[in-house]
Write an enzyme that holds these catalytic residues in place. Structure first.
Site, PDB file in Angstrom:
ATOM      1  N   SER A   1      38.715  41.662  39.189  1.00 21.55           N
ATOM      2  CA  SER A   1      37.881  40.460  39.301  1.00 21.55           C
ATOM      3  C   SER A   1      37.751  39.769  37.952  1.00 21.55           C
ATOM      4  O   SER A   1      36.673  39.314  37.569  1.00 21.55           O
ATOM      5  CB  SER A   1      36.492  40.810  39.853  1.00 21.55           C
ATOM      6  OG  SER A   1      35.835  39.669  40.328  1.00 21.55           O
TER       7      SER A   1
ATOM      8  N   SER B   1      32.279  36.065  42.809  1.00 22.80           N
ATOM      9  CA  SER B   1      33.721  36.318  42.707  1.00 22.80           C
ATOM     10  C   SER B   1      34.441  36.353  44.047  1.00 22.80           C
ATOM     11  O   SER B   1      35.668  36.523  44.067  1.00 22.80           O
ATOM     12  CB  SER B   1      33.969  37.631  41.962  1.00 22.80           C
ATOM     13  OG  SER B   1      33.776  37.461  40.581  1.00 22.80           O
TER      14      SER B   1
ATOM     15  N   LYS C   1      37.148  41.935  48.808  1.00 20.55           N
ATOM     16  CA  LYS C   1      36.740  41.447  47.493  1.00 20.55           C
ATOM     17  C   LYS C   1      35.241  41.561  47.290  1.00 20.55           C
ATOM     18  O   LYS C   1      34.454  41.260  48.172  1.00 20.55           O
ATOM     19  CB  LYS C   1      37.170  39.979  47.346  1.00 20.55           C
ATOM     20  CG  LYS C   1      36.947  39.392  45.959  1.00 20.55           C
ATOM     21  CD  LYS C   1      37.949  39.934  44.969  1.00 20.55           C
ATOM     22  CE  LYS C   1      37.600  39.542  43.545  1.00 20.55           C
ATOM     23  NZ  LYS C   1      36.414  40.263  43.026  1.00 20.55           N
TER      24      LYS C   1
ATOM     25  N   LYS D   1      37.433  34.110  44.219  1.00 22.16           N
ATOM     26  CA  LYS D   1      38.795  34.456  43.818  1.00 22.16           C
ATOM     27  C   LYS D   1      39.706  34.677  45.013  1.00 22.16           C
ATOM     28  O   LYS D   1      40.938  34.639  44.878  1.00 22.16           O
ATOM     29  CB  LYS D   1      38.768  35.689  42.912  1.00 22.16           C
ATOM     30  CG  LYS D   1      38.046  35.472  41.588  1.00 22.16           C
ATOM     31  CD  LYS D   1      38.134  36.700  40.696  1.00 22.16           C
ATOM     32  CE  LYS D   1      37.440  36.466  39.358  1.00 22.16           C
ATOM     33  NZ  LYS D   1      35.980  36.557  39.445  1.00 22.16           N
TER      34      LYS D   1
END
Length: 532
Positions: free
Chosen positions: A96, A36, A199, A39
């Protein structure tokens, strides 16, 4: 298969965010599954689109069947549903949510393949030389790979290119239209002094990944980890790397912000399309007039994000805030997004007073239990679970899809992280240490089973008994930094006894243990060799 039995290769990169100077790296250019962390690029392009006028935070996005069908972690979008772009951005950044990220990509470029091409163009413009994107959310896809270096570079651009949106990554909770969502990175944000983003990422092939940034005084450090064996082990290792960065970074330097690339809007965009076409023609042709036109288009887009109001910002309905010359201290509460416009379609969100949204989020942070439309998703649960709890789901990867195994065997540092996760830790304190780098072996694609924490080495050294686990870990930290060569293969361990806490290095050969103790004794450090 329990996650602990999988050992993704470990990679790390630490940089001084102010200058881009590398402070530490290990396997930093090895192409691995980003999960992720992908992203971050999806959000970067979304911010570009908003700044260029291609979209606004209140643009109503129609959810495609492709987006609605993504695997967990999910917001719970349905095919044909309309939802404001601001909520998709929050869900992708904070929860997420894979469906939210896919919906952003489908809306901006039409479908997954076109958005992936746009992601790759942007990555190239940012200097991410070893990254190839295949989708908007990071679900495992063959060939969807990046590196610790490239993700740190992307994190730095998010920080400096879009400071007006960066606070989004430090929010513990947010209203995502359909539900209040919790930050998958909130444990690290709460535990590490100065942390304010960025993140998390997790899939079985990737392990537990994290790109993080923290500021203390004049210093700001950005670091990325690939291949953590658990959320707790990953967070602990990230704390060690950030501590190392703060120790090595000079106190005062001239900040050299990265040069923002030309806005890389899709070719179909009526607003930014001509800029992209001009740039492509400038690359492929020799016509000096074309090159000048492309340069002018790029300059215009760079000026659009400099902080002064302009026609693009007015067309998008954005209330712009000037680009700050320096970020506020990390200890300060995160500022709300500069734009807080109501959704165009009231049906997409609960009825509320116009001014309630900005004030509601700080209040929501104090609420122990948040009401969600959908049940908590695996990636969120994985971040809440204790360090020794087995994560049975693959989080943000697709359990029905093929599992791609990394092309290198597990490194000692990765195994050390898994071993460390078994030791009870004080949740309010994260200590720092650094295992010296080990060479990354070449290898064919293979399934890797996690080795024992001792690696077949049955000797160790004891540094004595201490009244608290904290004190024992401090001694291990200082010793690891003092004798990094002699203890390169050793694993730090705090053994809990009735009489106190033993500070140990285990997993050594007899020769390594003898050498380490001899070198420590020369430094007047008490040390004893322990055998099998």
């Amino acid at each position: 298969m329990p996650v602990a039995l999988w050992a993704a290769p470990f990679a790390a990169y630490v940089m001084d965010a102010r200058t881009g100077e590398v402070l530490y790296e290990k396997n930093a250019d090895t192409r691995l599954h980003p999960a992720s962390l992908t992203k971050m690029m999806t959000l970067y392009i979304a911010f570009q689109a908003i700044e260029s006028g291609e979209a606004s935070l209140d643009t109503m996005v129609t959810v495609t069947a492709h987006a609605a069908g993504q695997a967990p972690s999910r917001l719970g979008l349905r095919k044909g549903q309309k939802i404001a772009l601001r909520y998709l951005i929050r869900a992708a950044a904070i929860k997420s949510a894979n469906d939210a990220a896919a919906a952003i990509g489908d809306h901006l470029s039409g479908d997954e393949a076109k958005f992936a091409a746009r992601m790759n163009r942007t990555a190239k413009a940012l200097g991410m030389k070893n990254t190839t994107f295949k989708n908007a959310n990071g679900l495992t896809r063959e060939g969807h790979l990046s590196t610790a270096h490239d993700m740190s570079l992307l994190g730095r651009h998010l920080l400096y290119d879009f400071p007006q949106y960066y606070n989004l990554f430090s929010r513990r909770t947010a209203d995502a239209g359909m539900a209040h969502v919790a930050n998958t990175n909130r444990r690290f944000l709460d535990a590490y002094d100065g942390a304010d983003g960025i993140k998390t990422g997790y899939t079985v092939p990737a392990g537990f990944n994290l790109t993080a940034s923290a500021q203390r005084g004049n210093k700001r450090i950005i670091a990325t980890i690939f291949g953590g064996t658990s959320p707790a082990a990953r967070n602990s290792k990230m704390a060690e790397l950030l501590d190392l960065g703060f120790e090595r970074a000079p106190n005062r330097v001239n900040t050299q912000k990265p040069e923002p690339p030309m806005l890389m809007a899709s070719a179909e965009s009526e607003i930014a399309g001509p800029q992209v076409e001009a740039a492509q023609e400038a690359e492929e042709g020799d016509d000096e007039a074309v090159k000048l036109a492309a340069a002018a288009a790029g300059a215009a887009t760079v000026a659009a994000r400099a902080g002064a109001p302009d026609q693009l910002a007015e067309a998008a309905g954005l209330k712009r805030s000037p680009r700050p010359t320096a970020r506020p201290a990390a200890a300060a509460a995160p500022e709300p997004e500069p734009v807080q416009l109501a959704a165009a379609d009231p049906a997409t969100r609960p009825a509320e007073k116009p001014a309630a949204e900005p004030a509601s989020e700080p209040v929501a942070e104090a609420v122990a239990e948040l009401v969600q439309v959908t049940a908590p998703q695996p990636e969120t649960l994985a971040m809440i679970a204790p360090a020794d709890e087995t994560v049975e789901s693959q989080g943000d990867t697709d359990p029905s899809g093929p599992v791609f195994i990394q092309t290198a065997t597990a490194q000692p540092e990765t195994l050390a992280m898994g071993s460390a996760a078994q030791v009870p830790r004080n949740d309010t304190v994260i200590l720092a240490a650094l295992t010296p780098p080990a060479p990354m072996p070449e290898g064919k694609r293979e399934v890797v089973a996690r080795a024992s924490s001792s690696g077949g080495r049955n000797w160790g050294i004891s540094l004595g008994k201490y009244p608290s686990q904290y004190a024992a870990e401090q001694v291990l930290l200082k010793t690891a930094l003092m004798e990094s060569t002699a203890l390169a293969q050793g694993l730090r361990k705090v053994a809990t006894r009735k009489s106190g806490y033993d500070a140990l290095f285990v997993g050594l050969s007899r020769g390594d243990a003898d050498l380490a103790c001899a070198r420590l004794a020369a430094r007047a450090v008490d040390c004893s060799v322990i055998g099998p």
